[in-house]
Design a protein around this motif. Structure first.
Motif, PDB file in Angstrom:
ATOM      1  N   GLY A  92       0.810  -1.204   0.000  1.00 51.89           N
ATOM      2  CA  GLY A  92       0.000   0.000   0.000  1.00 51.89           C
ATOM      3  C   GLY A  92       0.848   1.261   0.000  1.00 51.89           C
ATOM      4  O   GLY A  92       2.009   1.241   0.427  1.00 51.89           O
ATOM      5  N   GLN A  93       0.280   2.349  -0.486  1.00 49.14           N
ATOM      6  CA  GLN A  93       0.964   3.645  -0.486  1.00 49.14           C
ATOM      7  C   GLN A  93       1.172   4.111   0.955  1.00 49.14           C
ATOM      8  O   GLN A  93       0.246   4.174   1.755  1.00 49.14           O
ATOM      9  CB  GLN A  93       0.121   4.667  -1.240  1.00 49.14           C
ATOM     10  CG  GLN A  93       0.535   6.109  -1.048  1.00 49.14           C
ATOM     11  CD  GLN A  93       1.840   6.448  -1.714  1.00 49.14           C
ATOM     12  OE1 GLN A  93       2.036   6.172  -2.887  1.00 49.14           O
ATOM     13  NE2 GLN A  93       2.749   7.052  -0.961  1.00 49.14           N
ATOM     14  N   SER A  94       2.419   4.434   1.297  1.00 52.39           N
ATOM     15  CA  SER A  94       2.697   4.980   2.626  1.00 52.39           C
ATOM     16  C   SER A  94       2.083   6.367   2.746  1.00 52.39           C
ATOM     17  O   SER A  94       2.092   7.138   1.777  1.00 52.39           O
ATOM     18  CB  SER A  94       4.209   5.055   2.864  1.00 52.39           C
ATOM     19  OG  SER A  94       4.794   3.768   2.848  1.00 52.39           O
ATOM     20  N   TYR A  95       1.567   6.688   3.924  1.00 54.56           N
ATOM     21  CA  TYR A  95       0.970   8.012   4.097  1.00 54.56           C
ATOM     22  C   TYR A  95       0.952   8.399   5.566  1.00 54.56           C
ATOM     23  O   TYR A  95       1.049   7.556   6.467  1.00 54.56           O
ATOM     24  CB  TYR A  95      -0.458   8.047   3.546  1.00 54.56           C
ATOM     25  CG  TYR A  95      -1.473   7.218   4.322  1.00 54.56           C
ATOM     26  CD1 TYR A  95      -2.250   7.792   5.322  1.00 54.56           C
ATOM     27  CD2 TYR A  95      -1.648   5.859   4.061  1.00 54.56           C
ATOM     28  CE1 TYR A  95      -3.171   7.042   6.035  1.00 54.56           C
ATOM     29  CE2 TYR A  95      -2.560   5.097   4.762  1.00 54.56           C
ATOM     30  CZ  TYR A  95      -3.326   5.700   5.748  1.00 54.56           C
ATOM     31  OH  TYR A  95      -4.229   4.939   6.462  1.00 54.56           O
ATOM     32  N   CYS A  96       0.855   9.693   5.787  1.00 54.58           N
ATOM     33  CA  CYS A  96       0.687  10.261   7.126  1.00 54.58           C
ATOM     34  C   CYS A  96      -0.741  10.782   7.222  1.00 54.58           C
ATOM     35  O   CYS A  96      -1.146  11.639   6.420  1.00 54.58           O
ATOM     36  CB  CYS A  96       1.698  11.381   7.366  1.00 54.58           C
ATOM     37  SG  CYS A  96       1.349  12.388   8.834  1.00 54.58           S
ATOM     38  N   HIS A  97      -1.517  10.269   8.179  1.00 53.69           N
ATOM     39  CA  HIS A  97      -2.907  10.706   8.337  1.00 53.69           C
ATOM     40  C   HIS A  97      -3.006  12.221   8.485  1.00 53.69           C
ATOM     41  O   HIS A  97      -3.870  12.864   7.878  1.00 53.69           O
ATOM     42  CB  HIS A  97      -3.525  10.063   9.588  1.00 53.69           C
ATOM     43  CG  HIS A  97      -3.664   8.579   9.520  1.00 53.69           C
ATOM     44  ND1 HIS A  97      -2.691   7.735   9.971  1.00 53.69           N
ATOM     45  CD2 HIS A  97      -4.672   7.792   9.060  1.00 53.69           C
ATOM     46  CE1 HIS A  97      -3.096   6.485   9.796  1.00 53.69           C
ATOM     47  NE2 HIS A  97      -4.286   6.488   9.249  1.00 53.69           N
ATOM     48  N   CYS A  98      -2.116  12.785   9.293  1.00 55.27           N
ATOM     49  CA  CYS A  98      -2.202  14.213   9.595  1.00 55.27           C
ATOM     50  C   CYS A  98      -1.915  15.062   8.357  1.00 55.27           C
ATOM     51  O   CYS A  98      -2.584  16.072   8.121  1.00 55.27           O
ATOM     52  CB  CYS A  98      -1.215  14.561  10.713  1.00 55.27           C
ATOM     53  SG  CYS A  98      -1.472  13.630  12.246  1.00 55.27           S
ATOM     54  N   CYS A  99      -0.913  14.665   7.566  1.00 58.27           N
ATOM     55  CA  CYS A  99      -0.588  15.414   6.347  1.00 58.27           C
ATOM     56  C   CYS A  99      -1.745  15.374   5.351  1.00 58.27           C
ATOM     57  O   CYS A  99      -2.082  16.388   4.738  1.00 58.27           O
ATOM     58  CB  CYS A  99       0.675  14.848   5.696  1.00 58.27           C
ATOM     59  SG  CYS A  99       2.208  15.214   6.581  1.00 58.27           S
ATOM     60  N   LEU A 100      -2.351  14.201   5.178  1.00 53.83           N
ATOM     61  CA  LEU A 100      -3.475  14.079   4.253  1.00 53.83           C
ATOM     62  C   LEU A 100      -4.683  14.875   4.729  1.00 53.83           C
ATOM     63  O   LEU A 100      -5.458  15.386   3.918  1.00 53.83           O
ATOM     64  CB  LEU A 100      -3.860  12.608   4.075  1.00 53.83           C
ATOM     65  CG  LEU A 100      -2.949  11.750   3.196  1.00 53.83           C
ATOM     66  CD1 LEU A 100      -3.467  10.326   3.111  1.00 53.83           C
ATOM     67  CD2 LEU A 100      -2.818  12.335   1.796  1.00 53.83           C
ATOM     68  N   GLU A 101      -4.843  14.978   6.035  1.00 47.33           N
ATOM     69  CA  GLU A 101      -5.951  15.757   6.577  1.00 47.33           C
ATOM     70  C   GLU A 101      -5.749  17.245   6.305  1.00 47.33           C
ATOM     71  O   GLU A 101      -6.698  17.973   6.011  1.00 47.33           O
ATOM     72  CB  GLU A 101      -6.069  15.501   8.084  1.00 47.33           C
ATOM     73  CG  GLU A 101      -7.256  16.171   8.755  1.00 47.33           C
ATOM     74  CD  GLU A 101      -8.592  15.589   8.300  1.00 47.33           C
ATOM     75  OE1 GLU A 101      -9.600  16.312   8.413  1.00 47.33           O
ATOM     76  OE2 GLU A 101      -8.624  14.435   7.833  1.00 47.33           O
ATOM     77  N   GLU A 102      -4.490  17.704   6.383  1.00 45.52           N
ATOM     78  CA  GLU A 102      -4.187  19.115   6.158  1.00 45.52           C
ATOM     79  C   GLU A 102      -4.236  19.474   4.669  1.00 45.52           C
ATOM     80  O   GLU A 102      -4.930  20.397   4.264  1.00 45.52           O
ATOM     81  CB  GLU A 102      -2.804  19.446   6.722  1.00 45.52           C
ATOM     82  CG  GLU A 102      -2.715  19.326   8.239  1.00 45.52           C
ATOM     83  CD  GLU A 102      -1.298  19.471   8.739  1.00 45.52           C
ATOM     84  OE1 GLU A 102      -1.100  19.421   9.968  1.00 45.52           O
ATOM     85  OE2 GLU A 102      -0.371  19.640   7.906  1.00 45.52           O
TER      86      GLU A 102
END
Length: 372
Positions: free
Chosen positions: A127-137
């Protein structure tokens, strides 16, 4: 590229300035394509299929760049963008990582320091790595999320995720449906990605800051000596592989004695579930290996020489794989080691160890997940 007439080479589906989707400074190629498709009210697969029907683009790792597919696509995208402001060529992983990988960034198969996609058709094993907080912003995919030494977000100091917290399926934003206008949704269950974070500890933060700084300034400090980032990361990779061997060795083995002399407890090193390349390992395993490998590189010249001498490791043991020539000045302090002549047994049947069988089973399960 797609044409209205098979006898013509120009892509007449490309109209000037019809796409208004902006490009963020560190946005990945796949992220911009997904954004552009959703802004046009269509799915990413339909979007790329309309403009470039000759290639099934999502079967490739698009973040690495269009160079091995069709470089003309860069020009098509620039023409499509409003005022021709979007230039994806400088956003490809080939362009970003060329200082440390050279032309090898474009090789088929596994590229160094690029997290593997492991694709089958349009689905990924990873899966694509991601940061929840960055995607929320700001919901877009950052290029650095594909770097193998990135296992967390330094800004929010949390470990990366690669699955949906709601349904547990891999995060694959290129499979999003048209009604989802942002990338912070799961394609499988349709739910918004919840902010569920695992905080990074101080050692993990320092490790990533060290590697990011070395990559940014194209120079890293290894055993008290400054060297360019390409050599620094080559030495880092060597000791990552060394630590992987030490993790499965007996406590009396020279590999285990050496890491103990370097201040690393053998019991704290994770044993990888598979024997796959570093870039194909889960984020937790990459995290552990990087933290311990950087600990070794941060030793002073005197300390690493002392660890070599007190562990009793031989020069022959260090040659389990080719290593950078810059390490010769250190390995000369190790005894040469004896050359043993082994008897060849032709009739004995080879039996795989429990560890080997477990790794084969983990790789099989990994393949079955994508096949399903």
């Amino acid at each position: 590229m797609g044409t209205t007439n098979a006898g013509l080479t120009k892509n007449y589906r490309v109209k000037s300035g019809v796409i208004r989707t902006p490009l963020y400074p560190n946005e990945s190629i796949s992220s911009w394509l997904i954004h552009a498709a959703l802004d046009c009210g269509t799915e990413p697969i339909t979007f790329t299929g309309f403009y470039w029907d000759k290639w099934r683009l999502w079967t490739y790792d698009l973040d690495r760049g269009f160079e091995p597919i069709a470089p003309q696509i860069y020009e098509d995208i620039t023409a499509l963008s409003l005022n021709q402001q979007v230039n994806l060529a400088s956003h490809s992983l080939y362009s970003v990582l060329k200082p440390i990988n050279g032309e090898n960034t474009l090789i088929k198969g596994q590229a160094k320091w690029v997290i593997s996609r492991g694709s089958r058709n349009r689905s990924f094993r990873v899966g694509q790595s991601y940061c929840h907080c960055c995607l929320e912003e700001t919901p877009y995919l950052r290029n650095e999320w594909r770097f193998a030494w990135h296992f967390g977000c330094l800004r929010h100091q949390v470990l990366f995720e690669s699955k949906c917290p709601c349904c547990g399926k891999l995060y694959q934003p290129h499979l999003l449906s048209a009604e989802k206008r942002q990338l912070n949704y799961c394609h499988q269950c349709g739910e918004k990605l919840l902010v569920v974070t695992t905080p990074l500890n101080e050692v993990e933060i320092v490790t990533m800051e060290t590697l990011n700084y070395a990559f940014t300034i194209n120079s890293g400090e290894c055993f008290g000596k400054r060297m360019d980032a390409q050599v620094y990361l080559a030495i880092l990779r060597y000791f990552i592989n060394f630590i992987r061997r030490a993790a499965v060795a007996k406590s009396t083995h020279a590999f285990a004695r050496f890491v103990e002399q370097c201040g690393i407890s053998q019991s704290e090193i994770c044993q990888t579930k598979t024997s796959l390349a570093f870039e194909q390992l889960p984020v937790e395993e990459r995290n552990n290996l990087l933290v311990n490998a950087v600990k070794i590189l941060q030793l002073s010249y005197e300390d690493i020489v002392q660890a070599i001498q007190q562990s009793g490791i031989t020069q022959k043991a260090f040659t389990f794989e080719n290593y950078p020539a810059e390490l010769n000045i250190l390995f000369k302090y190790a005894p040469e080691g004896k050359t043993m002549s082994r008897k060849t047994v032709t009739s004995k049947h080879k039996t795989d160890s429990v560890l080997s069988l477990n790794r084969q089973w983990e790789r099989l399960k990994r393949q079955l997940k994508i096949a399903a």
